[in-house]
Design a protein around this motif. Sequence first.
Motif, PDB file in Angstrom:
ATOM      1  N   ILE A 191      35.639 -15.763  -9.700  1.00 31.74           N
ATOM      2  CA  ILE A 191      35.883 -14.818  -8.611  1.00 31.74           C
ATOM      3  C   ILE A 191      34.869 -15.037  -7.494  1.00 31.74           C
ATOM      4  CG2 ILE A 191      35.848 -12.381  -7.968  1.00 31.74           C
ATOM      5  CD1 ILE A 191      36.931 -11.786 -10.783  1.00 31.74           C
ATOM      6  N   GLY A 192      33.601 -15.232  -7.874  1.00 30.44           N
ATOM      7  CA  GLY A 192      32.579 -15.500  -6.867  1.00 30.44           C
ATOM      8  C   GLY A 192      32.910 -16.735  -6.046  1.00 30.44           C
ATOM      9  N   SER A 193      33.350 -17.785  -6.713  1.00 28.28           N
ATOM     10  CA  SER A 193      33.695 -19.033  -6.022  1.00 28.28           C
ATOM     11  C   SER A 193      34.847 -18.820  -5.046  1.00 28.28           C
ATOM     12  CB  SER A 193      34.052 -20.103  -7.054  1.00 28.28           C
ATOM     13  OG  SER A 193      34.438 -21.306  -6.427  1.00 28.28           O
ATOM     14  N   THR A 194      35.813 -18.010  -5.453  1.00 26.48           N
ATOM     15  CA  THR A 194      36.956 -17.715  -4.586  1.00 26.48           C
ATOM     16  C   THR A 194      36.508 -17.095  -3.267  1.00 26.48           C
ATOM     17  OG1 THR A 194      38.441 -17.414  -6.475  1.00 26.48           O
ATOM     18  CG2 THR A 194      39.098 -16.384  -4.407  1.00 26.48           C
ATOM     19  N   HIS A 195      35.430 -16.312  -3.319  1.00 25.74           N
ATOM     20  CA  HIS A 195      34.937 -15.629  -2.120  1.00 25.74           C
ATOM     21  C   HIS A 195      33.784 -16.383  -1.446  1.00 25.74           C
ATOM     22  CE1 HIS A 195      37.437 -12.089  -2.486  1.00 25.74           C
ATOM     23  NE2 HIS A 195      37.169 -12.036  -3.769  1.00 25.74           N
ATOM     24  N   GLY A 196      33.563 -17.635  -1.848  1.00 20.57           N
ATOM     25  CA  GLY A 196      32.580 -18.465  -1.155  1.00 20.57           C
ATOM     26  C   GLY A 196      31.175 -18.408  -1.702  1.00 20.57           C
ATOM     27  N   TRP A 197      31.020 -17.963  -2.963  1.00 16.19           N
ATOM     28  CA  TRP A 197      29.699 -17.879  -3.580  1.00 16.19           C
ATOM     29  C   TRP A 197      29.536 -18.969  -4.630  1.00 16.19           C
ATOM     30  CZ3 TRP A 197      26.074 -14.486  -1.805  1.00 16.19           C
ATOM     31  CH2 TRP A 197      26.518 -13.422  -1.012  1.00 16.19           C
ATOM     32  N   HIS A 198      28.454 -19.710  -4.531  1.00 16.44           N
ATOM     33  CA  HIS A 198      28.119 -20.762  -5.493  1.00 16.44           C
ATOM     34  C   HIS A 198      27.111 -20.205  -6.487  1.00 16.44           C
ATOM     35  CE1 HIS A 198      27.106 -24.665  -7.152  1.00 16.44           C
ATOM     36  NE2 HIS A 198      25.837 -24.433  -6.912  1.00 16.44           N
ATOM     37  N   CYS A 199      27.356 -20.421  -7.773  1.00 15.79           N
ATOM     38  CA  CYS A 199      26.529 -19.833  -8.832  1.00 15.79           C
ATOM     39  C   CYS A 199      25.526 -20.830  -9.392  1.00 15.79           C
ATOM     40  CB  CYS A 199      27.425 -19.327  -9.963  1.00 15.79           C
ATOM     41  SG  CYS A 199      26.514 -18.539 -11.307  1.00 15.79           S
ATOM     42  N   VAL A 200      24.285 -20.355  -9.578  1.00 13.65           N
ATOM     43  CA  VAL A 200      23.220 -21.146 -10.190  1.00 13.65           C
ATOM     44  C   VAL A 200      22.582 -20.307 -11.297  1.00 13.65           C
ATOM     45  CG1 VAL A 200      21.006 -22.303  -9.823  1.00 13.65           C
ATOM     46  CG2 VAL A 200      22.746 -22.338  -8.028  1.00 13.65           C
ATOM     47  N   LEU A 201      22.410 -20.896 -12.464  1.00 13.55           N
ATOM     48  CA  LEU A 201      21.716 -20.210 -13.550  1.00 13.55           C
ATOM     49  C   LEU A 201      20.220 -20.272 -13.308  1.00 13.55           C
ATOM     50  CD1 LEU A 201      21.672 -18.870 -16.382  1.00 13.55           C
ATOM     51  CD2 LEU A 201      21.612 -21.191 -17.340  1.00 13.55           C
ATOM     52  N   ARG A 202      19.576 -19.123 -13.202  1.00 15.08           N
ATOM     53  CA  ARG A 202      18.141 -19.056 -12.968  1.00 15.08           C
ATOM     54  C   ARG A 202      17.346 -18.886 -14.256  1.00 15.08           C
ATOM     55  NH1 ARG A 202      17.405 -21.479  -8.277  1.00 15.08           N
ATOM     56  NH2 ARG A 202      18.035 -20.275  -6.442  1.00 15.08           N
ATOM     57  N   MET A 203      17.896 -18.136 -15.208  1.00  8.55           N
ATOM     58  CA  MET A 203      17.144 -17.888 -16.431  1.00  8.55           C
ATOM     59  C   MET A 203      18.113 -17.442 -17.525  1.00  8.55           C
ATOM     60  SD  MET A 203      14.031 -15.141 -17.103  1.00  8.55           S
ATOM     61  CE  MET A 203      12.989 -15.905 -15.867  1.00  8.55           C
ATOM     62  N   GLU A 204      17.829 -17.824 -18.745  1.00  7.70           N
ATOM     63  CA  GLU A 204      18.573 -17.291 -19.881  1.00  7.70           C
ATOM     64  C   GLU A 204      17.608 -17.046 -21.037  1.00  7.70           C
ATOM     65  OE1 GLU A 204      20.931 -20.106 -22.500  1.00  7.70           O
ATOM     66  OE2 GLU A 204      20.978 -21.205 -20.589  1.00  7.70           O
ATOM     67  N   LYS A 205      17.906 -16.016 -21.816  1.00  8.68           N
ATOM     68  CA  LYS A 205      17.022 -15.664 -22.918  1.00  8.68           C
ATOM     69  C   LYS A 205      17.791 -14.890 -23.969  1.00  8.68           C
ATOM     70  CE  LYS A 205      12.526 -13.623 -23.987  1.00  8.68           C
ATOM     71  NZ  LYS A 205      11.340 -12.917 -23.447  1.00  8.68           N
ATOM     72  N   LEU A 206      17.575 -15.258 -25.232  1.00  9.82           N
ATOM     73  CA  LEU A 206      18.125 -14.491 -26.342  1.00  9.82           C
ATOM     74  C   LEU A 206      17.170 -13.347 -26.631  1.00  9.82           C
ATOM     75  CD1 LEU A 206      20.296 -14.196 -28.545  1.00  9.82           C
ATOM     76  CD2 LEU A 206      18.841 -15.630 -30.019  1.00  9.82           C
ATOM     77  N   ILE A 207      17.622 -12.122 -26.401  1.00  9.19           N
ATOM     78  CA  ILE A 207      16.819 -10.939 -26.647  1.00  9.19           C
ATOM     79  C   ILE A 207      17.447 -10.202 -27.825  1.00  9.19           C
ATOM     80  CG2 ILE A 207      15.837  -8.839 -25.664  1.00  9.19           C
ATOM     81  CD1 ILE A 207      16.260 -10.048 -22.902  1.00  9.19           C
TER      82      ILE A 207
END
Length: 228
Positions: A191-207
């Motif tokens: 959905i973000g891409s459809t509206h012109g937003w490019h996604c980047v993963l900044r951080m991930e963590k198993l909590i």
Amino acid sequence: MRRIIKGILHRTWKPYVRWYLKSPRSYRWGDIHIVVEPEVFHPGFFFSTAFLLRYLSRIPLHEKKVIEVGSGSGLISLFCAKQGAQVCACDINPAAVANTKRNAESNKRNFPVYESNLFCEIPKANFDFILVNPPYYKKKPASVAEHAWYCGENLEYFDSLFSQAMSYAHPKTEMLMVLSDECDIDGIKSIGSTHGWHCVLRMEKLIRWEKNYILSFVNAEHQGSTLS
């Protein structure tokens, strides 16, 4: 195994949380002390707020223009304000708006807080950071308070969010969003891409039993300069 643990905890922990949150409760993050009112998302019972705050503590916020969409108790907005950011906050829930305003006052901070369905009531501005701890369970919210949890059966919340946010962004704006492995991340990114937003993963963590992610959405037309 993680799924089994989640199921057990959901059945045993959720009733206690519901009982506990029927009354105003105090909560502290560092030197920020807040009161969380009933019908308002409590940042201490869920991993997402603390995870986003820890990420925000790593980036320069001084004099940055920041809006928190869905402020709840106002903790994230207060943290940014204490870092010297120019803060704006909003929430669709009038109880959350009032809660954010009271907590800002008690922490001697002054920033605008709007009762708004996403950006609908926000004066035109260009923000450096758009911060979102979004609802992501696929269900139509049946009350104002349920907007903190449910994003619609077909992720309608995210369609509106990405569509409206572009009018409040400049070429280097980052929309920082905290999500977990319980939601439809691929659908949200699409959905973000459809509206012109490019996604980047900044951080991930198993909590404990849940994997959490900080995603950065930037203007796809300017992603090279934004992320360099």
